[in-house]
Design an enzyme around this catalytic site. Structure first.
Site, PDB file in Angstrom:
ATOM      1  N   SER A 165      23.594  45.618  32.790  1.00 31.30           N
ATOM      2  CA  SER A 165      23.669  46.496  34.079  1.00 31.30           C
ATOM      3  C   SER A 165      22.193  46.723  34.496  1.00 31.30           C
ATOM      4  O   SER A 165      21.297  46.935  33.669  1.00 31.30           O
ATOM      5  CB  SER A 165      24.312  47.653  33.870  1.00 31.30           C
ATOM      6  N   TYR A 175      25.546  55.670  29.319  1.00 28.79           N
ATOM      7  CA  TYR A 175      25.884  54.330  29.607  1.00 28.79           C
ATOM      8  C   TYR A 175      25.102  53.326  29.653  1.00 28.79           C
ATOM      9  O   TYR A 175      25.109  52.443  29.079  1.00 28.79           O
ATOM     10  CB  TYR A 175      26.546  54.570  31.254  1.00 28.79           C
ATOM     11  N   LYS A 227      24.303  50.169  27.019  1.00 27.07           N
ATOM     12  CA  LYS A 227      24.100  48.812  27.579  1.00 27.07           C
ATOM     13  C   LYS A 227      22.847  48.097  26.976  1.00 27.07           C
ATOM     14  O   LYS A 227      22.827  46.821  26.369  1.00 27.07           O
ATOM     15  CB  LYS A 227      24.183  48.552  28.986  1.00 27.07           C
TER      16      LYS A 227
HETATM   17  C1  WQD Z   1      25.204  53.767  45.157  1.00 27.12           C
HETATM   18  C2  WQD Z   1      24.703  54.648  46.206  1.00 27.12           C
HETATM   19  C3  WQD Z   1      24.745  57.115  45.434  1.00 27.12           C
HETATM   20  C4  WQD Z   1      29.090  57.565  45.825  1.00 27.12           C
HETATM   21  C5  WQD Z   1      26.286  52.617  39.327  1.00 27.12           C
HETATM   22  C6  WQD Z   1      25.920  52.308  37.862  1.00 27.12           C
HETATM   23  C7  WQD Z   1      25.745  50.750  37.579  1.00 27.12           C
HETATM   24  C8  WQD Z   1      26.935  50.149  38.418  1.00 27.12           C
HETATM   25  C9  WQD Z   1      27.238  50.547  39.760  1.00 27.12           C
HETATM   26  C10 WQD Z   1      28.308  49.587  36.528  1.00 27.12           C
HETATM   27  C11 WQD Z   1      23.813  55.685  45.403  1.00 27.12           C
HETATM   28  C12 WQD Z   1      25.516  56.828  46.933  1.00 27.12           C
HETATM   29  C13 WQD Z   1      27.795  56.910  45.866  1.00 27.12           C
HETATM   30  C14 WQD Z   1      29.440  58.404  46.887  1.00 27.12           C
HETATM   31  C15 WQD Z   1      27.255  58.250  47.687  1.00 27.12           C
HETATM   32  N1  WQD Z   1      27.943  50.348  37.593  1.00 27.12           N
HETATM   33  N2  WQD Z   1      26.882  57.341  46.680  1.00 27.12           N
HETATM   34  N3  WQD Z   1      28.518  58.945  47.761  1.00 27.12           N
HETATM   35  O1  WQD Z   1      24.745  54.679  41.012  1.00 27.12           O
HETATM   36  O2  WQD Z   1      23.688  52.775  41.939  1.00 27.12           O
HETATM   37  O3  WQD Z   1      25.237  52.379  40.218  1.00 27.12           O
HETATM   38  O4  WQD Z   1      27.179  51.850  39.640  1.00 27.12           O
HETATM   39  O5  WQD Z   1      27.793  48.583  35.911  1.00 27.12           O
HETATM   40  O6  WQD Z   1      25.465  50.589  36.359  1.00 27.12           O
HETATM   41  O7  WQD Z   1      24.768  53.125  37.747  1.00 27.12           O
HETATM   42  O8  WQD Z   1      26.265  52.999  42.333  1.00 27.12           O
HETATM   43  O9  WQD Z   1      27.934  53.036  43.958  1.00 27.12           O
HETATM   44  O10 WQD Z   1      27.438  55.164  42.346  1.00 27.12           O
HETATM   45  O11 WQD Z   1      25.877  54.585  44.146  1.00 27.12           O
HETATM   46  O12 WQD Z   1      26.390  58.775  48.473  1.00 27.12           O
HETATM   47  O13 WQD Z   1      30.832  58.828  46.759  1.00 27.12           O
HETATM   48  O14 WQD Z   1      25.809  55.446  46.858  1.00 27.12           O
HETATM   49  O15 WQD Z   1      24.236  58.251  45.843  1.00 27.12           O
HETATM   50  O16 WQD Z   1      22.648  55.958  46.204  1.00 27.12           O
HETATM   51  P1  WQD Z   1      24.922  53.183  41.331  1.00 27.12           P
HETATM   52  P2  WQD Z   1      27.137  53.786  43.067  1.00 27.12           P
END
Ligand code: WQD
Length: 334
Positions: free
Chosen positions: A124, A148, A152
């Protein structure tokens, strides 16, 4: 090739099984259904019109793995099984290290016992932590900021050490950015248990009426519209990247590390607008404080994967949101 797919009933696992079968390979799946369901496997069989040998259980169960490897001959393994919620990993680090690291070590030990030398590992972009620049290259500093991401990175390091110790070992480490979307059939897609941690499934559940509104974590980031920017990649592009990585690299000794992303950054507000267009549904939202651990921007330089595999993402944001909506609107309760 005959491939063992751990976590093959999960979101990326099911899409990769479809891509492997479509490319003429065979698969065997092991999954404990901790974040998936048997129905998903049946739908993969429907899409591919063939039955898939399946074992239910935990990859950390050495006796189960030995049974699976004694009953099948594998040319390689794709290892998806693992826990993947950043916030949960902070609350349950020991669970994450057992489930993600110890189980991977068990898998590597059983592979060595049965002379299976090719492993594709689901890593990741979280291993980069808060990047000093974007786009991110594979040789950027590795500084994960949560259990997490550290789990990885630990598995990546175990694979690097195994490649040094065993000259037959072939390790392929694929660092995903943000997988989204669904298969064109609408039969399989992202179906997280409980309240979604990730942006896209939360938006799709708002669009289908399962959630009242989206909370946007932070609108004061140093980005073009103040919201977080990520590299969203269609899950089918990601799946095809696994097939090409296996086909191009499975017989090459050593460890290979590749980013699988589009190279494009998309903000939360841009994703909300694209989803509203695709679903013809309003996506109500409110702004809130930044989420701990989030970074402002994270997107890939995927030129290595293009150069080494001849792979690049081909599906853009409109297709990602349209395919996600096709899945979610056809499966409002997952
Ligand atoms: C994306 C953007 C949030 C939810 C994580 C893991 C990564 C992979 C993908 C496994 C950010 C914003 C999110 C919400 C929001 N997982 N957001 N409201 O954090 O980039 O990555 O998931 O492999 O390893 O780290 O993904 O989709 O959680 O967030 O505003 O309800 O959306 O702040 O900017 P992230 P995400």
């Amino acid at each position: 090739m005959n491939i063992l797919v751990t976590g093959g009933a999960g979101y990326i696992g099911t899409h990769t099984c479809v891509a492997l079968l479509k490319a003429g390979h065979q698969v065997v799946v092991v999954d404990d259904f901790s974040n998936s369901c048997p129905e998903a496997m049946q739908r993969v069989e429907t899409i591919c019109q063939q039955s898939i040998p399946f074992y239910q259980g935990d990859v950390g169960d050495k006796a189960l793995l030995e049974k699976i490897f004694s009953e099948n001959h594998f040319d390689g393994v794709i290892h998806f099984a693992g826990a993947k919620a950043v916030g949960e990993s902070v609350a349950k680090p020991l669970y994450y290290y057992r489930n993600n690291v110890t189980a991977s070590q068990t898998l590597l030990e059983v592979m060595a016992t049965f002379d299976v030398s090719s492993l594709v590992f689901s890593s990741s972009a979280t291993v980069y932590g808060d990047p000093h620049a974007v786009p991110i290259l594979e040789d950027f500093p590795l500084a994960p900021t949560n259990p997490y991401g550290r789990s990885k990175l630990m598995v990546e390091q175990i694979m690097q050490d195994q490649a040094q110790a065993d000259k037959r070992f072939n390790g392929i480490i694929l660092r995903y950015f943000n997988p989204v979307g669904a298969h064109e059939s609408g039969l399989i897609g992202e179906d997280p248990n409980g309240i979604p941690n990730n942006l896209m499934p939360f938006i799709s559940q708002v669009a289908v009426g399962k959630r009242a509104q989206l909370t946007i974590f932070g609108n004061d980031y140093p980005t073009r519209d103040g919201t977080g920017v990520r590299d969203y990649i269609h899950v089918c592009d990601l799946a095809e990247g696994h097939v090409q990585a296996l086909e191009k690299l499975h017989d090459q000794q050593g460890c290979h590390v590749l980013n699988l992303g589009t190279g494009n950054g998309v903000s939360v507000l841009e994703m909300v607008a694209a989803y509203a267009d695709a679903s013809h549904q309003p996506i109500p939202y409110v702004f809130a404080e930044r989420r701990p651990g989030d970074v402002a921007q994270c997107y890939a330089d995927a030129s290595q994967a293009k150069q080494i595999l001849g792979w690049q993402a081909t599906r853009g944001l409109p297709e990602m949101v349209a395919d996600s909506w096709h899945w979610q609107s056809g499966n409002p309760n997952g």
